[in-house]
Design a protein around this motif. Structure first.
Motif, mmCIF file in Angstrom:
data_model
loop_
_atom_site.group_PDB
_atom_site.id
_atom_site.type_symbol
_atom_site.label_atom_id
_atom_site.label_comp_id
_atom_site.label_asym_id
_atom_site.label_seq_id
_atom_site.Cartn_x
_atom_site.Cartn_y
_atom_site.Cartn_z
ATOM 1 N N ALA A 1 -21.137 6.246 2.699
ATOM 2 C CA ALA A 1 -19.689 6.258 2.922
ATOM 3 C C ALA A 1 -18.999 6.701 1.643
ATOM 4 C CB ALA A 1 -19.204 4.871 3.325
ATOM 5 N N GLU A 2 -18.095 7.666 1.771
ATOM 6 C CA GLU A 2 -17.309 8.147 0.635
ATOM 7 C C GLU A 2 -15.843 7.801 0.866
ATOM 8 O OE1 GLU A 2 -20.073 12.097 -0.334
ATOM 9 O OE2 GLU A 2 -18.027 12.319 0.450
ATOM 10 N N ILE A 3 -15.241 7.160 -0.103
ATOM 11 C CA ILE A 3 -13.810 6.854 -0.054
ATOM 12 C C ILE A 3 -13.122 7.694 -1.130
ATOM 13 C CG2 ILE A 3 -12.024 5.097 -0.266
ATOM 14 C CD1 ILE A 3 -13.744 4.560 2.101
ATOM 15 N N LYS A 4 -12.297 8.611 -0.687
ATOM 16 C CA LYS A 4 -11.558 9.458 -1.626
ATOM 17 C C LYS A 4 -10.102 9.012 -1.655
ATOM 18 C CE LYS A 4 -10.393 14.262 -2.741
ATOM 19 N NZ LYS A 4 -10.500 15.680 -2.312
ATOM 20 N N ILE A 5 -9.650 8.562 -2.814
ATOM 21 C CA ILE A 5 -8.248 8.192 -3.001
ATOM 22 C C ILE A 5 -7.522 9.426 -3.521
ATOM 23 C CG2 ILE A 5 -6.627 6.619 -4.118
ATOM 24 C CD1 ILE A 5 -8.598 5.279 -2.183
ATOM 25 N N GLU A 6 -6.729 10.032 -2.667
ATOM 26 C CA GLU A 6 -6.016 11.255 -3.040
ATOM 27 C C GLU A 6 -4.695 10.941 -3.737
ATOM 28 O OE1 GLU A 6 -5.731 12.986 0.785
ATOM 29 O OE2 GLU A 6 -7.899 13.284 0.977
ATOM 30 N N GLN A 7 -4.087 9.859 -3.323
ATOM 31 C CA GLN A 7 -2.848 9.392 -3.956
ATOM 32 C C GLN A 7 -2.873 7.873 -3.944
ATOM 33 O OE1 GLN A 7 0.934 11.325 -2.867
ATOM 34 N NE2 GLN A 7 1.828 9.279 -2.659
ATOM 35 N N GLY A 8 -2.653 7.272 -5.105
ATOM 36 C CA GLY A 8 -2.800 5.832 -5.217
ATOM 37 C C GLY A 8 -1.555 5.053 -4.828
ATOM 38 N N ALA A 9 -1.755 3.759 -4.611
ATOM 39 C CA ALA A 9 -0.649 2.838 -4.340
ATOM 40 C C ALA A 9 -0.305 2.139 -5.651
ATOM 41 C CB ALA A 9 -1.054 1.821 -3.277
ATOM 42 N N SER A 10 0.847 2.468 -6.211
ATOM 43 C CA SER A 10 1.203 1.962 -7.542
ATOM 44 C C SER A 10 1.295 0.438 -7.578
ATOM 45 C CB SER A 10 2.530 2.581 -7.994
ATOM 46 O OG SER A 10 3.559 2.301 -7.050
ATOM 47 N N ALA A 11 1.650 -0.177 -6.456
ATOM 48 C CA ALA A 11 1.787 -1.637 -6.431
ATOM 49 C C ALA A 11 0.447 -2.345 -6.582
ATOM 50 C CB ALA A 11 2.456 -2.075 -5.127
ATOM 51 N N LEU A 12 -0.641 -1.617 -6.393
ATOM 52 C CA LEU A 12 -1.975 -2.214 -6.482
ATOM 53 C C LEU A 12 -2.658 -1.907 -7.807
ATOM 54 C CD1 LEU A 12 -3.267 -1.402 -2.868
ATOM 55 C CD2 LEU A 12 -2.156 -3.490 -3.685
ATOM 56 N N GLY A 13 -1.914 -1.404 -8.767
ATOM 57 C CA GLY A 13 -2.485 -1.043 -10.058
ATOM 58 C C GLY A 13 -2.952 -2.253 -10.849
ATOM 59 N N GLY A 14 -3.923 -2.006 -11.719
ATOM 60 C CA GLY A 14 -4.412 -3.055 -12.602
ATOM 61 C C GLY A 14 -5.530 -3.897 -12.023
ATOM 62 N N THR A 15 -5.865 -3.680 -10.772
ATOM 63 C CA THR A 15 -6.918 -4.475 -10.125
ATOM 64 C C THR A 15 -7.766 -3.581 -9.230
ATOM 65 O OG1 THR A 15 -5.487 -6.422 -10.078
ATOM 66 C CG2 THR A 15 -7.408 -6.447 -8.634
ATOM 67 N N PHE B 1 0.813 -1.216 0.000
ATOM 68 C CA PHE B 1 0.000 0.000 0.000
ATOM 69 C C PHE B 1 0.848 1.269 0.000
ATOM 70 C CE2 PHE B 1 -2.660 -3.365 1.551
ATOM 71 C CZ PHE B 1 -3.923 -3.072 1.063
ATOM 72 N N ALA B 2 2.144 1.141 -0.262
ATOM 73 C CA ALA B 2 3.051 2.290 -0.236
ATOM 74 C C ALA B 2 2.551 3.393 -1.166
ATOM 75 C CB ALA B 2 4.454 1.850 -0.637
ATOM 76 N N GLY B 3 2.527 4.607 -0.645
ATOM 77 C CA GLY B 3 2.087 5.762 -1.424
ATOM 78 C C GLY B 3 0.609 6.076 -1.290
ATOM 79 N N LEU B 4 -0.160 5.158 -0.738
ATOM 80 C CA LEU B 4 -1.609 5.359 -0.641
ATOM 81 C C LEU B 4 -1.953 6.442 0.373
ATOM 82 C CD1 LEU B 4 -4.490 4.386 -1.403
ATOM 83 C CD2 LEU B 4 -4.337 2.816 0.548
ATOM 84 N N GLN B 5 -2.803 7.353 -0.036
ATOM 85 C CA GLN B 5 -3.344 8.375 0.853
ATOM 86 C C GLN B 5 -4.795 8.627 0.469
ATOM 87 O OE1 GLN B 5 -1.009 11.957 0.809
ATOM 88 N NE2 GLN B 5 0.823 10.978 1.639
ATOM 89 N N GLY B 6 -5.632 8.785 1.475
ATOM 90 C CA GLY B 6 -7.037 9.033 1.181
ATOM 91 C C GLY B 6 -7.815 9.406 2.424
ATOM 92 N N THR B 7 -9.116 9.516 2.253
ATOM 93 C CA THR B 7 -10.005 9.894 3.356
ATOM 94 C C THR B 7 -11.314 9.128 3.228
ATOM 95 O OG1 THR B 7 -9.093 12.139 3.350
ATOM 96 C CG2 THR B 7 -11.160 11.810 4.525
ATOM 97 N N VAL B 8 -11.813 8.654 4.364
ATOM 98 C CA VAL B 8 -13.163 8.090 4.397
ATOM 99 C C VAL B 8 -14.064 9.100 5.094
ATOM 100 C CG1 VAL B 8 -12.642 6.818 6.530
ATOM 101 C CG2 VAL B 8 -14.630 6.194 5.167
ATOM 102 N N THR B 9 -15.200 9.382 4.477
ATOM 103 C CA THR B 9 -16.163 10.333 5.030
ATOM 104 C C THR B 9 -17.526 9.658 5.117
ATOM 105 O OG1 THR B 9 -14.981 12.191 4.010
ATOM 106 C CG2 THR B 9 -17.233 12.602 4.765
ATOM 107 N N ILE B 10 -18.166 9.794 6.254
ATOM 108 C CA ILE B 10 -19.517 9.271 6.446
ATOM 109 C C ILE B 10 -20.483 10.453 6.475
ATOM 110 C CG2 ILE B 10 -21.051 7.904 7.902
ATOM 111 C CD1 ILE B 10 -18.770 6.285 6.757
ATOM 112 N N ARG B 11 -21.526 10.375 5.653
ATOM 113 C CA ARG B 11 -22.529 11.443 5.597
ATOM 114 C C ARG B 11 -23.913 10.869 5.887
ATOM 115 N NH1 ARG B 11 -20.207 15.946 3.472
ATOM 116 N NH2 ARG B 11 -18.319 15.653 2.210
ATOM 117 N N ASP B 12 -24.744 11.687 6.540
ATOM 118 C CA ASP B 12 -26.117 11.245 6.770
ATOM 119 C C ASP B 12 -26.940 11.479 5.509
ATOM 120 O OD1 ASP B 12 -26.810 13.940 6.688
ATOM 121 O OD2 ASP B 12 -26.968 14.134 8.872
#
Length: 214
Positions: free
Chosen positions: A143-157, A94-105
């Motif tokens: 639930a909102e998952i925002k991927i701000e920066q991806g993990a290159s090792a997890l690409g393609g899937t 998961f190296a390089g991964l950055q993001g935020t999970v947000t819960i909204r009503d």
């Protein structure tokens, strides 16, 4: 000596007490059973599921059904099938991964927001835990998952993400307390019934008392 029938107030009071004890036992017994049943439903529940591309900056959303405010925590996991993954190297995937999970009503108001990155990923059981947070009120959310920066090792899937309730067994304590109250009330009803029921069966709710002598 002349006698007359009078209402046996003691037997009536004993009968009311007996019925109340039975009612309390049944009520708390059902409550204990329901809590016990709910606990195992909470363990198996997946309040949220979604498919996410963890290698590309993106935004994803899915319904989040909250039913377990009693959990000591809730977490979002990544369904991860790699036999070489272990506690020591899981962060490398998961190296390089950055993001935020947000819960909204349902009105769109933010209930919570929690950032996550590769340094916080831990292998719990079979799958890595992406992020954890405290439970919020029961209800329907998004639930909102925002991927701000991806993990290159997890690409393609694309990966399936799912939420899970974190329960340790202490949440079962109310079921044991309710069960104990039910058992105690049942014991009181049994003891009281041993004296009350035969008396009522033999003499009913009336008793012979001597008439006053004028």
């Amino acid at each position: 000596m002349r006698t007359s029938n009078a209402i046996a107030k003691g037997r009536i009071i004993a009968s009311v007490f007996l019925l109340a004890s039975i009612g309390i036992s049944v009520y708390f017994g059902i409550s204990a059973w329901k809590w016990h049943s709910d606990f195992y439903e909470w363990i198996d529940a997946t309040p949220m599921q979604m498919t996410v591309d963890l290698a590309t900056p993106s935004m994803h959303s899915a319904p989040f059904t909250q039913t377990c405010v009693m959990a000591h925590g809730q977490s979002i996991y990544v369904a991860f099938d790699d036999p070489d993954a272990n506690d020591e190297n899981i962060g490398e995937y998961f190296a390089g991964l950055q993001g935020t999970v947000t819960i909204r009503d349902l009105t769109g108001a933010e209930v919570l927001a929690k950032p996550f990155d590769a340094t916080g990923v831990r292998l719990w059981g079979d799958d890595p835990m992406l992020v954890g947070f405290h439970p919020f009120a029961n209800g329907d959310y998004t639930a909102e998952i925002k991927i701000e920066q991806g993990a290159s090792a997890l690409g393609g899937t694309q990966y399936d993400l799912y939420a899970r309730n974190e329960l340790c067994g202490l949440e079962l304590m109310p079921a044991y307390v309710l069960g104990a109250i039910s058992a105690l009330a049942a014991l009181i009803a049994c003891v009281g019934g041993c004296y009350t029921v035969p008396s009522i069966a033999r003499d009913g709710f009336r008793v012979q008392v001597p008439d006053d002598v004028g």
